[in-house]
Design an enzyme around this catalytic site. Sequence first.
Site, short mmCIF file in Angstrom:
data_model
loop_
_atom_site.label_atom_id
_atom_site.label_comp_id
_atom_site.label_asym_id
_atom_site.label_seq_id
_atom_site.Cartn_x
_atom_site.Cartn_y
_atom_site.Cartn_z
N ASN A 157 3.67 -1.17 12.48
CA ASN A 157 2.26 -0.89 12.22
C ASN A 157 1.44 -2.14 12.51
O ASN A 157 1.93 -3.26 12.35
CB ASN A 157 2.10 -0.50 10.74
N ILE A 184 -0.80 7.83 5.41
CA ILE A 184 0.39 7.12 4.94
C ILE A 184 1.61 7.99 5.23
O ILE A 184 1.61 9.18 4.91
CB ILE A 184 0.25 6.78 3.43
N GLY A 218 -8.28 4.59 19.50
CA GLY A 218 -7.10 4.34 20.32
C GLY A 218 -7.19 3.11 21.20
O GLY A 218 -6.53 3.04 22.24
N ASN A 220 -6.01 0.24 20.47
CA ASN A 220 -4.67 -0.39 20.43
C ASN A 220 -3.68 0.39 21.31
O ASN A 220 -2.83 -0.20 21.96
CB ASN A 220 -4.17 -0.46 18.99
N HIS A 233 -1.91 -4.12 11.26
CA HIS A 233 -2.89 -4.18 10.16
C HIS A 233 -3.91 -5.28 10.47
O HIS A 233 -3.52 -6.40 10.83
CB HIS A 233 -2.18 -4.45 8.83
C1 GRF Z 1 -7.41 -1.11 14.01
O1 GRF Z 1 -8.26 -2.07 13.48
C2 GRF Z 1 -6.10 -1.11 13.28
O2 GRF Z 1 -5.67 -2.37 12.91
C3 GRF Z 1 -6.43 -0.28 12.07
O3 GRF Z 1 -7.26 0.76 12.57
C4 GRF Z 1 -7.94 0.30 13.73
C5 GRF Z 1 -7.65 1.27 14.85
O4 GRF Z 1 -8.39 1.02 15.99
N1 GRF Z 1 -5.26 0.11 11.36
P1 GRF Z 1 -8.07 1.76 17.36
O5 GRF Z 1 -8.02 3.26 17.09
O6 GRF Z 1 -6.78 1.25 17.91
O7 GRF Z 1 -9.22 1.41 18.25
#
Ligand code: GRF
Length: 209
Positions: free
Chosen positions: A108, A93, A12, A14, A110
Amino acid sequence: MYNIGVLVSGSGSNLQAIIDSIQNNEITNGTIKTIVSNKKDVYALERAKKHNIPHTVILRKNYNTTEKFDESILNHMKENKIDFIVMAGFLAIVGQKLINSYKNKIINIHPSLIPSFCGKNYYGLKVHEEVLKRGVKITGATVHFVTEEVDGGPIILQKAIKVKQNDTKESLQERVKVEAEWKLLPKAIKLLTDDMITINDNKTIIKLK
Ligand code: GRF
């Protein structure tokens, strides 16, 4: 004020970047109404608790079909009057029903420069492993709208970073997060909640201020 639902599966970080951006008044027209994890005991849920944000776990294994799992997420989002869904490291997904009900309202992040190193088999460390294997010199992150094609929806923002000679897949994953993902995702949410994005012919147009 728009209601945001965030989907998570992992640490988490992000999600944290979004929370910080709301607290710092960078995102001013959106609030996180709910956080949904498809995995138990992930650190993203701790972050939700710490910030007093309602959160829940929806496990795929509790449903007979992907459609039912998808429907359960959709119902939860509707019950919470969610306007925009943000997939912040969500490793499942999502299905047609959710995508159609939230057309152009799901984004999303990526961890590569789409259309490179993306699609069904590219997630987590695998992306960075393939980047190193191919020997590209630049990678990065992309925020895009979610359509039925995995990682194929209209691109909102991208940020490039240099691959270093001594990078490992782990170091690269970390640098892509710090230097690209944590900056891009809150920025994209700001654009979205400020109504600055329109879509035309599978491409986004971002209004200039
Ligand atoms: C990130 O690298 C995101 O791009 C990918 O999964 C990872 C998640 O990281 N889809 P976090 O849980 O936000 O630390």
